[in-house]
Design a protein around this motif. Structure first.
Motif, PDB file in Angstrom:
ATOM      1  N   LEU A 137      39.690  34.613  46.965  1.00 21.37           N
ATOM      2  CA  LEU A 137      39.416  34.524  45.526  1.00 21.37           C
ATOM      3  C   LEU A 137      40.707  34.327  44.749  1.00 21.37           C
ATOM      4  N   ARG A 138      40.719  33.319  43.886  1.00 23.17           N
ATOM      5  CA  ARG A 138      41.913  33.008  43.118  1.00 23.17           C
ATOM      6  C   ARG A 138      41.742  33.226  41.615  1.00 23.17           C
ATOM      7  N   ASN A 139      40.532  33.112  41.120  1.00 27.21           N
ATOM      8  CA  ASN A 139      40.305  33.217  39.678  1.00 27.21           C
ATOM      9  C   ASN A 139      38.893  33.731  39.412  1.00 27.21           C
ATOM     10  N   GLU A 140      38.559  33.805  38.132  1.00 21.32           N
ATOM     11  CA  GLU A 140      37.261  34.343  37.718  1.00 21.32           C
ATOM     12  C   GLU A 140      36.106  33.500  38.241  1.00 21.32           C
TER      13      GLU A 140
ATOM     14  N   ASP B 131      36.029  31.804  40.987  1.00 19.65           N
ATOM     15  CA  ASP B 131      35.848  32.118  42.410  1.00 19.65           C
ATOM     16  C   ASP B 131      35.021  33.387  42.582  1.00 19.65           C
ATOM     17  N   VAL B 132      35.292  34.389  41.755  1.00 19.13           N
ATOM     18  CA  VAL B 132      34.539  35.649  41.847  1.00 19.13           C
ATOM     19  C   VAL B 132      33.055  35.380  41.634  1.00 19.13           C
ATOM     20  N   LYS B 133      32.773  34.513  40.667  1.00 17.14           N
ATOM     21  CA  LYS B 133      31.365  34.200  40.393  1.00 17.14           C
ATOM     22  C   LYS B 133      30.751  33.390  41.538  1.00 17.14           C
ATOM     23  N   GLU B 134      31.435  32.290  41.934  1.00 17.60           N
ATOM     24  CA  GLU B 134      30.852  31.352  42.889  1.00 17.60           C
ATOM     25  C   GLU B 134      30.808  31.889  44.321  1.00 17.60           C
ATOM     26  N   LYS B 135      31.816  32.657  44.686  1.00 24.89           N
ATOM     27  CA  LYS B 135      31.933  33.060  46.089  1.00 24.89           C
ATOM     28  C   LYS B 135      31.484  34.485  46.371  1.00 24.89           C
ATOM     29  N   LEU B 136      31.327  35.304  45.290  1.00 26.22           N
ATOM     30  CA  LEU B 136      30.867  36.678  45.514  1.00 26.22           C
ATOM     31  C   LEU B 136      29.544  36.956  44.815  1.00 26.22           C
ATOM     32  N   ILE B 137      29.519  36.794  43.480  1.00 30.08           N
ATOM     33  CA  ILE B 137      28.338  37.216  42.718  1.00 30.08           C
ATOM     34  C   ILE B 137      27.103  36.422  43.096  1.00 30.08           C
ATOM     35  N   LEU B 138      27.187  35.094  43.035  1.00 29.64           N
ATOM     36  CA  LEU B 138      25.996  34.280  43.323  1.00 29.64           C
ATOM     37  C   LEU B 138      25.495  34.478  44.752  1.00 29.64           C
ATOM     38  N   PRO B 139      26.360  34.460  45.779  1.00 33.87           N
ATOM     39  CA  PRO B 139      25.859  34.739  47.145  1.00 33.87           C
ATOM     40  C   PRO B 139      25.308  36.156  47.286  1.00 33.87           C
TER      41      PRO B 139
ATOM     42  N   VAL C 199      26.010  41.038  34.840  1.00 36.34           N
ATOM     43  CA  VAL C 199      27.171  41.032  35.727  1.00 36.34           C
ATOM     44  C   VAL C 199      28.339  40.354  35.022  1.00 36.34           C
ATOM     45  N   GLU C 200      29.468  41.028  35.011  1.00 36.95           N
ATOM     46  CA  GLU C 200      30.675  40.434  34.432  1.00 36.95           C
ATOM     47  C   GLU C 200      31.743  40.324  35.503  1.00 36.95           C
ATOM     48  N   ALA C 201      32.221  39.103  35.702  1.00 42.03           N
ATOM     49  CA  ALA C 201      33.292  38.842  36.658  1.00 42.03           C
ATOM     50  C   ALA C 201      34.617  38.780  35.922  1.00 42.03           C
ATOM     51  N   ILE C 202      35.632  39.385  36.484  1.00 38.66           N
ATOM     52  CA  ILE C 202      36.968  39.288  35.916  1.00 38.66           C
ATOM     53  C   ILE C 202      37.923  38.781  36.985  1.00 38.66           C
ATOM     54  N   GLU C 203      39.098  38.398  36.581  1.00 36.98           N
ATOM     55  CA  GLU C 203      40.056  37.799  37.502  1.00 36.98           C
ATOM     56  C   GLU C 203      40.461  38.780  38.605  1.00 36.98           C
ATOM     57  N   PRO C 204      40.655  38.279  39.803  1.00 39.85           N
ATOM     58  CA  PRO C 204      41.029  39.161  40.936  1.00 39.85           C
ATOM     59  C   PRO C 204      42.321  39.923  40.692  1.00 39.85           C
ATOM     60  N   GLN C 205      43.216  39.347  39.879  1.00 38.41           N
ATOM     61  CA  GLN C 205      44.503  39.988  39.643  1.00 38.41           C
ATOM     62  C   GLN C 205      44.387  41.236  38.769  1.00 38.41           C
ATOM     63  N   LYS C 206      43.284  41.369  38.042  1.00 43.74           N
ATOM     64  CA  LYS C 206      43.109  42.520  37.158  1.00 43.74           C
ATOM     65  C   LYS C 206      42.574  43.704  37.957  1.00 43.74           C
TER      66      LYS C 206
ATOM     67  N   ASN D 244      36.033  42.557  40.127  1.00 44.39           N
ATOM     68  CA  ASN D 244      37.151  41.608  40.186  1.00 44.39           C
ATOM     69  C   ASN D 244      37.186  40.890  41.535  1.00 44.39           C
ATOM     70  N   GLY D 245      36.108  41.019  42.273  1.00 42.33           N
ATOM     71  CA  GLY D 245      36.008  40.376  43.583  1.00 42.33           C
ATOM     72  C   GLY D 245      36.303  41.316  44.729  1.00 42.33           C
ATOM     73  N   TYR D 246      37.008  42.418  44.421  1.00 41.52           N
ATOM     74  CA  TYR D 246      37.278  43.431  45.449  1.00 41.52           C
ATOM     75  C   TYR D 246      36.638  44.758  45.066  1.00 41.52           C
ATOM     76  N   GLU D 247      36.967  45.233  43.890  1.00 37.88           N
ATOM     77  CA  GLU D 247      36.326  46.454  43.395  1.00 37.88           C
ATOM     78  C   GLU D 247      34.990  46.105  42.736  1.00 37.88           C
ATOM     79  N   ILE D 248      34.007  46.948  42.945  1.00 40.51           N
ATOM     80  CA  ILE D 248      32.676  46.743  42.368  1.00 40.51           C
ATOM     81  C   ILE D 248      32.216  48.062  41.754  1.00 40.51           C
ATOM     82  N   LYS D 249      31.898  48.010  40.484  1.00 38.90           N
ATOM     83  CA  LYS D 249      31.367  49.189  39.802  1.00 38.90           C
ATOM     84  C   LYS D 249      29.988  48.837  39.254  1.00 38.90           C
ATOM     85  N   VAL D 250      28.999  49.654  39.628  1.00 35.09           N
ATOM     86  CA  VAL D 250      27.613  49.429  39.226  1.00 35.09           C
ATOM     87  C   VAL D 250      27.160  50.612  38.377  1.00 35.09           C
TER      88      VAL D 250
END
Length: 644
Positions: free
Chosen positions: A22-25, A27-35, A88-95, A121-127
């Motif tokens: 994951l490189r950006n926001e 990516d978080v949406k396309e490669k994590l959230i949607l799948p 669902v809100e995706a934020i940049e992996p760097q945050k 942010n693609g790694y941490e997930i809070k629900v």
């Protein structure tokens, strides 16, 4: 125990996921959230994206972001707050700090009324599970590595899969909380000794004020408010004495106060006039304060309303007082970049450049003539002699054009912090003494000074140097608001119509019941004013059509027209119907805004299309009844409805 195939697929997918790609926001949406939601069995057609800029508040004004919303239905027409499931809100992996994003997600989740909201942010997930009458509950706080554990992944799936979430009754939490609250309330009522014990925790009623700090306390509720000053925003904090709300402090910002609390002042909770109150039954109310919803007893709701009345009445008075002092009501308020001000009129770019050039040439440090009273600051003009600032003027160009490409510039009367400093530091009751020709100029005086003195002086001074003639420059001055006769000075009945249109537009967007104290004299005075209208007035069908709509609303009978022969009725009968409306609200405490809207339309039509014989006394009564109603509509349209 056999693991269902759907959970196996979810576990297989998450264990094969590598967050390091994951490189950006996006990516978080396309490669994590949607799948992820694909493997949680959410149909693709139940997913929609929303631009958060549509739902911005004063608290969250960052660049537009895209939210992912999942719904319970695949019918696009039914995808709304009633069927929304997960935000669902995706934020940049760097945050790595998610607190700000969580607060924002909480805010928007309340708007969309979803059952859950997720921030990742693609790694941490809070629900979080969104609860109606309690704070949100954190149900998962994990990272991708933790989620790859079979047990954790199974729990995650079993909590958030589509079949389970779509069958959750959104009202369940409300019903359970309300039932629990109702049982406690009944228990207290049935046991006087317990009630006496709880009353020991009641607040001691008081009203205290120090400058712009106002604290209003009733037995069940206390509100501490920072009142607005010089167009600066205020805020407040609300607390309850009930042990059920121990530790709960509700903070409301300026927009919350205006948008939620300000309507229906000095009305009873059960009248339906207050936006933040909704009656559940005889003794209980749901109360929406900011992003928090609570259930209050009738006594608590009454105390809350009494506190709100004190706070909001003074809040409103200060805003009105400042607008009156600076004579700003007739000018459009604008806010852009760091600028807050009012549009006075528009000029051509050429004329504005000459105005700037003159101000630079006649800086107060360069001479002592009567015209050496300016100081340039960036592109603004500071009207001052160095001791006393009179006004700050600056242009507003079309945002889509460069400065050089713009053809017109709105001339803005700026609410500058330097100019307002004396107002903010002055004693509470004395700040208005600085308003005037020798002090802070009002918008009205500034406009007339610019048009009558400054601009003619500038044009005359540069007449030989400018390529445009005086007539051409003057022709390009555009007033941004048409002048209208002051209500008190009206002697032509048609001059009432613009004010009636303002009231009708306000009533049309007013969704609550409206207190009738202002409507009683209004209905009566205008019915009397149009009483002696020539019976040949055009559009009698329009008048009776609207009267029928009022009757249907009041009788709840859509077949009302069957009981009355509306054909061949005279204008006299229309007046009889209006007289009945006057009588109907005599003993009422509140009126449906729909009725007031329609009746105002009737008054407008008759005045615009009828030949009316009226006395001076009837006209005076109509003007007197119009003023408080129009002033209320003017305030609410300017301050309350933009905050909805």
């Amino acid at each position: 125990m056999t693991i269902p195939e759907s959970i196996k697929k979810f576990i297989t997918w998450i264990q094969g996921f590598d967050h390091r790609v994951l490189r950006n926001e996006d990516d978080v949406k396309e490669k994590l959230i949607l799948p992820m939601f694909h493997y949680l069995c959410y149909p693709e057609i139940c997913h929609r994206e929303y631009s958060l800029k549509t739902y911005q508040s004063a608290t969250y004004t960052k660049n537009a972001e895209i939210a992912q919303i999942y719904f319970a239905t695949d019918d696009l027409k039914k995808q709304n707050t009633n069927t929304s499931l997960i935000f669902v809100e995706a934020i940049e992996p760097q945050k790595t700090k998610l607190n700000e994003a969580i607060e924002q997600a909480k805010f928007y989740s309340n708007h969309f009324k979803t059952l859950f909201f997720i921030v990742t942010n693609g790694y941490e997930i809070k629900v979080f599970q969104r609860l109606h009458y309690n704070r949100e509950k954190l149900v998962f706080d994990l990272n991708i590595d933790t989620l790859k554990n079979n047990d954790v992944a199974s729990k995650f799936y079993n909590k958030l899969n589509f079949d389970l979430v779509k069958n959750i009754d959104k009202n369940t939490a409300s019903i359970l909380t309300y039932t629990k609250y109702n049982l406690i309330e009944k228990l207290i009522i049935r046991h006087p000794d317990l009630q006496d014990f709880l009353e020991k925790y009641d607040f001691k009623p008081s009203i205290t004020r120090e400058g712009y700090d106002l604290v209003v306390v009733k037995p069940k509720v206390a509100i501490a408010c920072n009142l607005p000053k010089a167009f600066r925003e205020g805020n407040c904090q609300i607390e309850f004495s009930s042990i059920l709300f121990k530790g709960l402090k509700i903070n409301l910002n300026h927009q919350d106060i205006l948008g939620q609390l300000m309507t229906g002042l000095h009305t009873q909770p059960n009248w339906g006039c207050r936006r933040f109150l909704k009656q559940i039954d005889k003794n209980n109310f749901t109360v929406n304060l900011g992003q928090i919803t609570v259930i209050l007893s009738k006594l608590e709701a009454t105390d809350l309303c009494l506190c709100v009345d004190e706070i909001c009445q003074e809040y409103q008075n200060l805003i009105i007082e400042f607008e009156n002092a600076l004579e700003t009501w007739d000018f459009e308020f604008v806010k852009f970049s760091e600028v807050r001000g009012f549009i006075l009129f528009s000029v051509s770019q050429e004329l504005w450049e000459l105005m700037q050039q003159f101000a630079k040439e006649f800086d107060y440090t360069k001479g002592k003539s009567e015209w050496h009273l300016f100081h340039r600051e960036d592109i603004s003009i500071r009207v001052s002699r160095g001791i006393r600032d009179h006004a700050f003027i600056l242009p507003q160009f079309d945002r889509n054009l460069s400065l050089l490409a713009s053809k017109k510039a709105n001339i803005i009367y700026e609410l500058n912090d330097v100019n307002l400093q004396s107002l903010k530091t002055a004693k509470f009751s004395l700040w208005q003494q600085n308003i005037g020709v020798r002090g802070t100029w009002t918008t009205r005086y500034t406009k007339q000074w610019l048009l009558d003195k400054y601009i003619p002086k500038v044009i005359n001074y540069y007449s030989e140097k400018s390529q445009l003639s005086e007539a051409e420059l003057l022709a390009k001055i555009t007033n941004c608001r048409s002048e209208r006769a002051l209500i008190k000075e009206i002697d032509n009945i048609t001059d009432l119509v613009p004010y009636l249109h303002d009231i009708q537009s306000w009533l049309h967007i007013y969704v609550e019941n409206i207190v009738v104290s202002l409507l009683k004299p209004y209905y009566r005075a205008y019915t009397n004013l149009v009483r002696n209208t020539d019976s040949s007035i055009t559009g009698i069908d329009y008048i009776f059509g609207n009267l029928r709509r009022v009757e249907w609303k009041n009788t709840q009978e859509e077949n009302y027209s069957n009981s009355t022969d509306w054909k061949n009725l005279t204008f006299k009968y229309a007046i009889d119907c209006l007289d009945w409306q006057v009588t109907r609200i005599k003993n009422s405490e509140y009126e449906n805004s729909f009725n007031a809207d329609i009746i105002t339309r009737i008054f407008i039509w008759i005045i615009e299309n009828g030949k009316i014989s009226f006395s001076q006394a009837q006209l005076n009564a109509a003007k007197q009844a119009l003023i408080p109603l129009w002033e209320q509509s003017r305030f609410e349209v300017r301050y309350i409805y933009p905050n909805r």
